[in-house]
Design an enzyme around this catalytic site. Sequence first.
Site, short mmCIF file in Angstrom:
data_model
loop_
_atom_site.label_atom_id
_atom_site.label_comp_id
_atom_site.label_asym_id
_atom_site.label_seq_id
_atom_site.Cartn_x
_atom_site.Cartn_y
_atom_site.Cartn_z
N SER A 140 -37.75 69.90 94.54
CA SER A 140 -36.50 69.14 94.66
C SER A 140 -36.28 68.67 96.10
O SER A 140 -37.08 67.86 96.59
CB SER A 140 -35.35 70.02 94.14
OG SER A 140 -34.21 69.27 93.91
N ASP A 177 -34.31 65.62 83.26
CA ASP A 177 -33.73 66.09 84.53
C ASP A 177 -32.48 65.26 84.84
O ASP A 177 -32.57 64.05 85.05
CB ASP A 177 -34.78 65.93 85.65
CG ASP A 177 -34.37 66.63 86.94
OD1 ASP A 177 -33.15 66.78 87.17
OD2 ASP A 177 -35.25 67.01 87.72
N HIS A 230 -34.26 70.08 85.28
CA HIS A 230 -34.56 70.23 86.72
C HIS A 230 -35.30 71.53 87.03
O HIS A 230 -36.10 71.58 87.96
CB HIS A 230 -33.24 70.15 87.50
CG HIS A 230 -33.43 69.87 88.96
ND1 HIS A 230 -34.08 68.75 89.42
CD2 HIS A 230 -33.07 70.58 90.07
CE1 HIS A 230 -34.11 68.77 90.75
NE2 HIS A 230 -33.51 69.87 91.16
C1 MLT Z 1 -31.33 68.39 95.41
O1 MLT Z 1 -30.31 68.84 94.94
O2 MLT Z 1 -32.09 69.07 96.11
C2 MLT Z 1 -31.60 66.98 95.19
O3 MLT Z 1 -31.12 66.37 94.19
C3 MLT Z 1 -32.74 66.41 95.86
C4 MLT Z 1 -32.33 66.12 97.26
O4 MLT Z 1 -31.14 66.04 97.53
O5 MLT Z 1 -33.23 65.96 98.08
#
Ligand code: MLT
Length: 212
Positions: A109, A159, A190
């Site tokens: 992520s 996701d 996710h």
């Molecule tokens: C997260 O929550 O980490 C995201 O959606 C991805 C990011 O902000 O880089």
Amino acid sequence: MTAPDASGFAHRFVPGNSEGPTLLLLHGTGGDENDLLPLGRELLPGAAMLSPRGRVLENGMPRFFRRFGEGRFDLEDLKVQTELLATFIREAAAKYGFDSSKLIAVGYSNGANIAGSLLLTEPRLLAGAILFRPMIPFVPESLPDLSAIPVYLSAGRRDPIIPPQQTSALADMLTNAGAAVSMHWHNGGHELGEDDVVSAREWLAKTKTHIR
Ligand code: MLT
């Protein structure tokens, strides 16, 4: 946890018991330097692991760069944090004595997004990358030369945080830059599934023998 070093990254370094690749573990929002160590052990048992904690806090949650909202990145901060992370990696290679030409990023992520940013701005720093639930971190003015760099991407079909078409668009961008891209589709959202781990492990087992 170790104390932050000159680049300001609290981190863990776990020495490896072989000469193979070192894994650079990059956690998701709200994670820390301990989060992905079990995943790293599953992906490549015995590998050395370098695991920094993102320097930015969002409501107390560590991240690798600032954002204005979901998927709306602060590109200035992304640039600065990417440079700092690259400096940290070079310093850590000298300090811990791992082979920096065999560094494979494993990001989830937000961690996958800064790994993507490293690929696009420092194309010689990583020998390969495993990016779970990534999106395009930014659109570069010109594509770097990622010839023959193996990159594994994994997207969740459902996701709600990272639209899967964003991961496909990143796959296209990296392919156009010359990377050898492998794409995995997870049938959930996710969170990582066992299938993500198994397929990334298989990819790494095939890939690690011919990283440049
Ligand atoms: C997260 O929550 O980490 C995201 O959606 C991805 C990011 O902000 O880089």
